[in-house]
Design a protein around this motif. Structure first.
Motif, PDB file in Angstrom:
ATOM      1  N   ASP A 140      89.931  53.171  -1.735  1.00 15.37           N
ATOM      2  CA  ASP A 140      88.800  52.884  -1.079  1.00 15.37           C
ATOM      3  C   ASP A 140      87.744  52.027  -1.790  1.00 15.37           C
ATOM      4  N   ARG A 141      87.967  52.014  -3.210  1.00 15.62           N
ATOM      5  CA  ARG A 141      87.245  50.872  -4.091  1.00 15.62           C
ATOM      6  C   ARG A 141      87.833  49.539  -4.203  1.00 15.62           C
ATOM      7  N   PHE A 142      89.127  49.343  -3.872  1.00 14.24           N
ATOM      8  CA  PHE A 142      89.647  48.068  -4.012  1.00 14.24           C
ATOM      9  C   PHE A 142      88.676  47.111  -3.258  1.00 14.24           C
ATOM     10  N   LEU A 143      88.597  45.834  -3.946  1.00 11.64           N
ATOM     11  CA  LEU A 143      87.709  44.907  -3.321  1.00 11.64           C
ATOM     12  C   LEU A 143      88.304  43.858  -2.491  1.00 11.64           C
ATOM     13  N   PRO A 144      87.933  43.399  -1.351  1.00 14.14           N
ATOM     14  CA  PRO A 144      88.427  42.007  -0.753  1.00 14.14           C
ATOM     15  C   PRO A 144      88.172  41.060  -1.698  1.00 14.14           C
ATOM     16  N   ALA A 145      89.256  40.213  -1.535  1.00 17.70           N
ATOM     17  CA  ALA A 145      88.978  38.848  -2.464  1.00 17.70           C
ATOM     18  C   ALA A 145      88.097  37.730  -1.935  1.00 17.70           C
ATOM     19  N   ARG A 146      87.459  37.212  -2.876  1.00 20.46           N
ATOM     20  CA  ARG A 146      86.390  36.084  -2.241  1.00 20.46           C
ATOM     21  C   ARG A 146      87.271  34.671  -1.858  1.00 20.46           C
ATOM     22  N   TRP A 147      87.849  34.891  -0.856  1.00 22.88           N
ATOM     23  CA  TRP A 147      88.502  33.598  -0.412  1.00 22.88           C
ATOM     24  C   TRP A 147      87.746  32.384  -0.227  1.00 22.88           C
ATOM     25  N   ASP A 148      86.486  32.599   0.018  1.00 23.04           N
ATOM     26  CA  ASP A 148      85.380  31.503   0.354  1.00 23.04           C
ATOM     27  C   ASP A 148      85.509  30.612  -0.865  1.00 23.04           C
ATOM     28  N   LEU A 149      85.941  31.062  -2.183  1.00 19.44           N
ATOM     29  CA  LEU A 149      85.898  30.140  -3.358  1.00 19.44           C
ATOM     30  C   LEU A 149      87.300  29.395  -3.755  1.00 19.44           C
ATOM     31  N   LEU A 150      88.286  29.620  -2.706  1.00 21.32           N
ATOM     32  CA  LEU A 150      89.516  29.165  -2.971  1.00 21.32           C
ATOM     33  C   LEU A 150      89.409  27.567  -2.789  1.00 21.32           C
ATOM     34  N   PRO A 151      90.132  26.895  -3.638  1.00 19.94           N
ATOM     35  CA  PRO A 151      90.016  25.128  -3.689  1.00 19.94           C
ATOM     36  C   PRO A 151      90.849  24.831  -2.534  1.00 19.94           C
TER      37      PRO A 151
END
Ligand code: SF4
Length: 502
Positions: A140-151
């Motif tokens: 429950d503490r795994f974070l979703p990735a910040r895909w907004d930073l993907l090149p």
């Protein structure tokens, strides 16, 4: 003060196959007041050290294969006045090495999802601890990735994690020791939200970057029932049901999505699971076959796999359910003989696996094999350029041996040449063209051919070849092939795609 996250690699291809998920998860774990991290994936381009300024924080994630390159970057970053933080499996196993060789100020051990923020804060206050214990955080503490930073336009496949940990205990693998044997499954909602975000961006192909997508087998359930262990049985049933819930939700997503995962061969005995995978658009799976002989499977503690005709039948079961197999085979096991190479590739062909990888047995730290090998080698005291062979990842890439474990009947060169020959045979043009029948149109068959060649150039020629000219040629080929291949994988974004309800 900027935060840099670096995925080290001594080879850059310009375009990469799969997004290194950890970079974007740790970016998500970076508190907003540090700003958006500068993300560097050296499988795309080498790091630009000129961007690292005094007072910056440089997070470097390493596994054994890229540790040496990571240490070079750490030394240079510290020389430039930055705070240097190491993490990843290798740093977890050898935190002192990261201090000594990589000029680390601190090392984050285990999962970084939670503890990373504390390490950053302490660096900012110029009082980092020597080591942070991230441990194993709950799902429950795994974070979703910040895909907004993907090149833009650099990756072919995205990656999403659905479960950490594997209940097996294969001797060559460190996953069950580092991520644990108790599966930690993310909530269905969290996984599906991330998949939708990626499809909105135009990713069609998504790797489910799991240790083992099938953590509960039918046999596990039968055994718990036989022992009348009701508590365990219920736990296992719940885990299994969650898998089915996840697959049911994935099935509601657009039909053009293609998932790929890693799974144990026992799933072939579970038609309900395979059918659910197929409905969930899971079109491919890496299956660790390891060895085609009974003795070879015993060598790696993988008695749950089958061999001979039963193995062929099991592998074919995946394909009957529309799931292509990337078979993974190991050479250099003590029971291997000269004829093992031909027998292996013949079995891969007979079982109709769509892709295959052939790796040479390497004792990786954190594994049972490594512990035994390190002990055996201690008395010999062998070194290369003054570095003990038991620290092989510290030997410069071009001087590193390809085979480490003394073999009872085969020389190191026979194992290396045999492995190379198997890659050559499996990925010869006529063989690839014959396998490309799995897709229908001529365009798709050409795409299949390109992807097969790319896979071979990236993973076989750069890893096994002893001569640097061959490695350089392969890298050039891979760079050249990767760009057109990427276009075959991505598609038009779907910015308005909604998250399906349960
Ligand atoms: S090789 Fe696969 S099945 Fe074996 S322990 Fe590692 S993750 Fe689990």
């Amino acid at each position: 003060m900027a935060v840099h996250l670096v995925n080290p690699s001594h080879i850059s291809f310009g375009t990469a196959v799969i997004t290194p998920r950890w970079l974007y998860v740790i970016a998500a774990a970076t508190p907003p007041d540090f700003g958006a991290p500068i993300i560097v994936d050296e499988t795309l381009d080498p790091v630009d050290l000129g961007r690292i300024l005094p007072g910056d924080i440089v997070g470097i994630g390493i596994h054994t294969g890229n540790a040496l390159r990571g240490y070079e970057i750490g030394v240079e970053a510290r020389r430039r006045g930055a705070w240097v933080v190491f993490g990843g499996i290798h740093a977890t196993l050898f935190p002192e090495e990261a201090h000594e060789r990589g000029s680390a100020h601190t090392v984050v051990k285990g999962d970084g999802d939670v503890v990373w923020a504390r390490a950053l804060q302490d660096c900012r206050e110029a009082r980092p601890e020597r080591v942070y214990e991230g441990g194993r955080v709950g799902a429950d503490r795994f974070l979703p990735a910040r895909w907004d930073l993907l090149p833009a336009n650099r990756y072919m496949w995205a990656s999403v994690q659905t479960v950490r940990g594997c209940p097996k205990h294969c001797s060559f693998c460190s996953v069950w020791r580092t991520d644990g044997q108790e599966p930690r499954q993310r909530s269905v909602d969290a996984v599906v939200r991330e998949v939708v975000e990626l499809r909105r961006l135009g990713f069609r192909f998504i790797a489910l970057a799991d240790d083992n997508f099938y953590p509960v087998t039918l046999e596990d359930l039968e055994m718990a029932a036989r022992k009348s262990d009701h508590h365990r049985l219920q736990e296992l049933q719940e885990l299994r049901e969650e898998r089915f819930d996840l697959m049911a939700r994935l099935a509601k997503l657009p039909d053009d999505l293609v998932f790929f995962t890693q799974i144990t061969m026992e799933a072939a005995e579970d038609p309900a699971f395979l059918d659910a995978m197929s409905r969930a658009h899971i079109r491919g799976a890496l299956v660790g076959v390891e060895s085609v002989t009974e003795a070879g499977l015993k060598d790696v503690y993988k008695g749950f796999n089958l061999y001979g005709d039963a193995l062929v039948t099991r592998l074919q079961a995946f394909k009957r359910h529309g799931i292509h197999v990337l078979g993974s085979f190991i050479f250099g096991l003590p029971s291997d003989r000269a004829e093992t190479f031909d027998a292996t590739v013949a079995l891969a062909e007979r079982a109709d696996v769509t892709f295959a990888q052939f790796v040479m047995l390497t004792p990786f730290p954190g594994t049972v094999d490594f512990a035994k090998w390190e002990k055996d080698m201690a008395s010999e005291g062998a070194t290369i350029d003054g570095i003990p062979i038991t620290r092989h990842w510290l030997i410069p890439q071009e001087r590193r041996p390809k085979v480490y474990t003394p073999h009872p009947t085969l020389s190191a060169d026979e194992i290396r040449a045999g492995t190379q020959a198997v890659w050559d045979r499996f990925y010869s043009l006529p063989q690839i063209w014959a396998r490309s029948r799995v897709v229908k149109s001529l365009r798709a068959r050409v795409a299949f051919l390109l992807v097969s060649k790319l896979y071979r150039q990236m993973y076989a020629n750069t890893g096994i070849a002893t001569d640097s000219a061959r490695t350089a040629r392969s890298t050039r080929w891979a760079r050249w092939l990767a760009r057109p291949c990427r276009r075959l994988f991505v598609t038009a974004p779907m910015p308005h795609l909604q998250v399906p309800t349960s």
